[in-house]
Design a protein around this motif. Structure first.
Motif, PDB file in Angstrom:
ATOM      1  N   GLU A  69     -13.468 -15.901  56.536  1.00 20.49           N
ATOM      2  CA  GLU A  69     -13.692 -16.965  57.527  1.00 20.49           C
ATOM      3  C   GLU A  69     -15.164 -16.955  57.950  1.00 20.49           C
ATOM      4  N   ASP A 110      -8.874 -20.735  53.401  1.00 23.92           N
ATOM      5  CA  ASP A 110      -9.728 -21.589  52.565  1.00 23.92           C
ATOM      6  C   ASP A 110     -10.304 -20.839  51.360  1.00 23.92           C
ATOM      7  N   MET A 125     -12.285 -21.556  56.874  1.00 19.76           N
ATOM      8  CA  MET A 125     -11.274 -21.070  57.806  1.00 19.76           C
ATOM      9  C   MET A 125     -10.341 -20.134  57.035  1.00 19.76           C
ATOM     10  N   LYS A 126      -9.553 -19.357  57.768  1.00 15.53           N
ATOM     11  CA  LYS A 126      -8.581 -18.482  57.125  1.00 15.53           C
ATOM     12  C   LYS A 126      -7.661 -19.323  56.237  1.00 15.53           C
ATOM     13  N   TRP A 163      -8.731 -12.836  53.067  1.00 12.82           N
ATOM     14  CA  TRP A 163      -9.220 -14.187  53.346  1.00 12.82           C
ATOM     15  C   TRP A 163     -10.529 -14.083  54.119  1.00 12.82           C
TER      16      TRP A 163
END
Length: 659
Positions: A199, A116, A113-114, A197
């Motif tokens: 995802e 991570d 996920m954003k 990031w």
């Protein structure tokens, strides 16, 4: 009481006598007798990638180490996130399969996920982000499976988001692709960071991760920082010398500048360590590399933009003699000479020629009109002379019109200089490049240096010079008015001797307030701002008022080069119909001088005065960029005579129109 009156009377009398004496000592400008045509290249600029002049400077790329080719592949990057296992982030090296750009980053993203899995780039001393400006993000990628969404943002010093976007990587063919997205900044920051990031799930290969502002010079994508280039454009330089400087030589021959590796697609240009990375132990710069996003094509293009003659300098088969002093054996010098011949073809050749076609494919079918070429930089000794002769013979045989510029070493006074000066004159050199980094006093004492030079011999290029104040003063504190006014005095001598001196440029040109290695410098910048030093203002005044022909300016039939701490040069601009007189007063007291314009008809009844003055320790800064700045005023003439007041420690320019 009578005693006090007598003292006051004597003081007043002395003042009157001094003022009258000043007025009687007039300056005669023989304005009807033009001496010498002034070369269009008289005043120019010298660019070298030092002090973060290119990467982190005029080259507007904001991402540091975008291709993971620094000595430490992740320098400038940090890996963030809670879902990163051992082996999920790898730097792969293709080695001989892709020599110019061997490394790339491989990310294994697994149900992220954003927030991570992410990578963050710190930029060059941070990133300068301006509110309301569009920023263009791009990367090269190869996606092995599935689809991954990228969340790209810019955050300020307090970690506030000031710009963001997101997009999916579209291609899953397993081949390298380029994709990008643009977004606008909602706030400004001088120390922003780039956050990416990931995802989703996928195996990603990443390279050439890039971020540029949209407001580059002339709006060119992947171009130059507009405010810094505007400072050059405002000088109206007659030439631009590039790319150095010491980076031409390199610490060793492997580290030398090789122009052919700086052209073509950006991802195919081979990065090297900048030699200023390790040059000074007191100013280490371990993250200083040359990506060559600013390469020879861009330098030629910039010269064209500025209306300046391009002046490239090439390695002559010698590394820096202060470092390894390596030399190429004479029997192995041919490739270096061929590089010079090929460069001339790249700049001037027809589109059907081998290197002219390369230029055309890069978007410039017309020639760049190259006229000058420098052979080596600050090289000396018989080993230089014998290599210079090889270049001279080969280049003149094929391109006799090219003016070749030769090194006279690192200083203007030594036995090395005298040896080279004699040898180069015996070679019938076109132009000899003289360098002087000396004290302000040296510049004042040498304002007449070229008065006795042979008018029929080689022309002189004052290729690198700057007045250096006490070495205990560091950084931009060295750019004080004391240095600038000494340079101005010296420049009157260069201008007066335009029959010999055809080119001159201050050095170095740019410096980052946090990333400098050498000072003083002409222009200082941080990530958002730029200012001109007093030295810059002197250079700009001379360069934008160079005229077309020299004129004689004298007192009692003698040129004015330090007598009574006064230095004067005069020129006529036949295009603008102007007489331009530059006067430097290095005295602590003001002077009044009557300037008579002899032999001219239809002299204007008024003129313009431009005054640059200050205390000797005054300097401009980010906080006060205009402490030293020119002041203009009108002046009335009495017939053909102007009475001019020269403040203490001042540069004054008088301009008068004629018909």
């Amino acid at each position: 009481m009578n005693f006090k009156k007598n003292i006051i009377f004597l003081l007043v009398l002395c003042t009157v006598i001094r003022v009258n004496a000043q007025k009687k000592e007039g300056i005669l400008v023989r304005a009807g007798k033009a001496d010498t045509e002034i070369a269009s290249t008289m005043w120019g600029v010298f660019f070298e990638d030092i002090n973060m002049g290119a990467d982190g400077g005029i080259y507007a790329e904001l991402v540091k180490n975008r291709s993971f080719e620094f000595a430490k592949p992740l320098m400038g990057w940090s890996v963030k996130g809670k879902k990163i296992a051992e082996g999920d982030v790898l730097v792969l090296n293709r080695q001989e399969n892709q020599v110019a750009n061997p490394r790339f980053l491989r990310l294994n993203v697994n149900a992220a996920m954003k927030g991570d899995v992410g990578i963050i780039n710190e930029g060059f001393k941070g990133m300068g982000i301006k509110k309301g400006v569009r920023y263009d993000f791009s990367l090269m990628y190869r996606q092995q499976r599935s689809h991954v969404t990228l969340y790209v943002s810019l955050t300020d010093e307090q970690n506030n988001t000031i710009a963001e976007t997101h997009f999916k990587l579209a291609d899953t063919s397993g081949t390298w692709q380029k994709q990008g997205m643009s977004f606008d900044a909602t706030d400004a920051s001088g120390k922003a960071k780039l956050n990416i990031w990931f995802e989703g799930t996928g195996l990603l290969d990443l390279d050439m991760i890039s971020l540029f502002p949209s407001d580059t010079w002339k709006g060119r994508k992947g171009g130059m920082r507009s405010d810094m280039i505007q400072m050059l454009a405002d000088m109206k330089p007659g030439f631009i010398r590039f790319p150095g400087g010491c980076i031409v030589e390199g610490i060793d021959l492997a580290n030398r500048y090789q122009w052919k590796k700086t052209i073509g697609p950006i991802e195919e240009r081979q990065l090297i360590m900048n030699r200023w990375n390790v040059e000074f132990s007191h100013r280490p710069a371990p993250d200083y590399f040359q990506t060559f996003g600013l390469g020879f094509f861009e330098y030629f293009q910039l010269a064209e933009d500025l209306g300046a003659a391009p002046l490239p300098i090439l390695n002559c088969g010698m590394a820096c003699q202060f470092n390894t002093a390596e030399v190429v054996p004479l029997e192995q010098l041919d490739p270096y000479v061929q590089d010079a011949l090929d460069l001339i073809e790249f700049a001037n050749g027809d589109v059907t020629s081998e290197w002219g076609s390369v230029r055309a494919k890069m978007g410039h079918s017309k020639p760049f009109n190259l006229k000058y070429l420098g052979i080596g930089n600050e090289n000396w000794g018989p080993q230089y002379v014998e290599r210079a002769k090889v270049f001279q013979q080969a280049i003149k045989a094929k391109y006799p019109e090219i003016q070749l510029i030769y090194s006279s070493g690192t200083d203007p006074d030594s036995e090395r200089f005298r040896y080279l000066n004699g040898e180069l004159r015996a070679m019938d050199a076109n132009v000899i490049d003289e360098h002087y980094y000396r004290s302000p006093d040296w510049f004042l004492k040498n304002a007449g240096r070229y008065d006795q030079y042979d008018r029929n011999g080689p022309k002189i290029f004052a290729g690198e010079y700057a007045a250096h104040v006490d070495g205990k003063i560091t950084g931009s504190n060295r750019n004080i008015w004391q240095a600038a006014i000494a340079e101005a005095a010296f420049m009157t001598g260069l201008e007066r001797n335009a029959a010999v001196v055809n080119m001159a440029s201050y050095a170095p040109l740019f410096a980052n307030t946090e990333g400098w290695q050498w000072a003083p410098d002409l222009i200082w910048a941080d990530n958002l701002n730029v200012y001109g030093t007093p030295n810059y203002l002197v250079q700009k005044l001379f360069s934008t008022n160079k005229g077309t022909h020299t004129l004689s300016a004298s007192i009692d039939n003698k040129s004015i080069s330090g007598a009574d701490q006064l230095y004067v040069s005069a020129v006529a601009d036949r295009t603008k119909k102007e007489i331009i007189i530059k006067l430097v007063n290095t005295d602590t007291e003001s002077k009044i001088r009557e300037i008579t314009l002899d032999s001219w008809k239809n002299i204007g009844s008024s003129g313009k005065l431009t005054v640059l003055k200050g205390n000797l320790t005054d300097r401009n800064s980010m906080e006060n960029p205009a402490l030293v700045s020119p002041q203009e005023q009108d002046i009335r003439l009495k017939g053909k005579t102007a009475t001019v007041t020269l403040p203490p420690n001042s540069l004054v320019m008088l301009k008068v129109k004629y018909n």
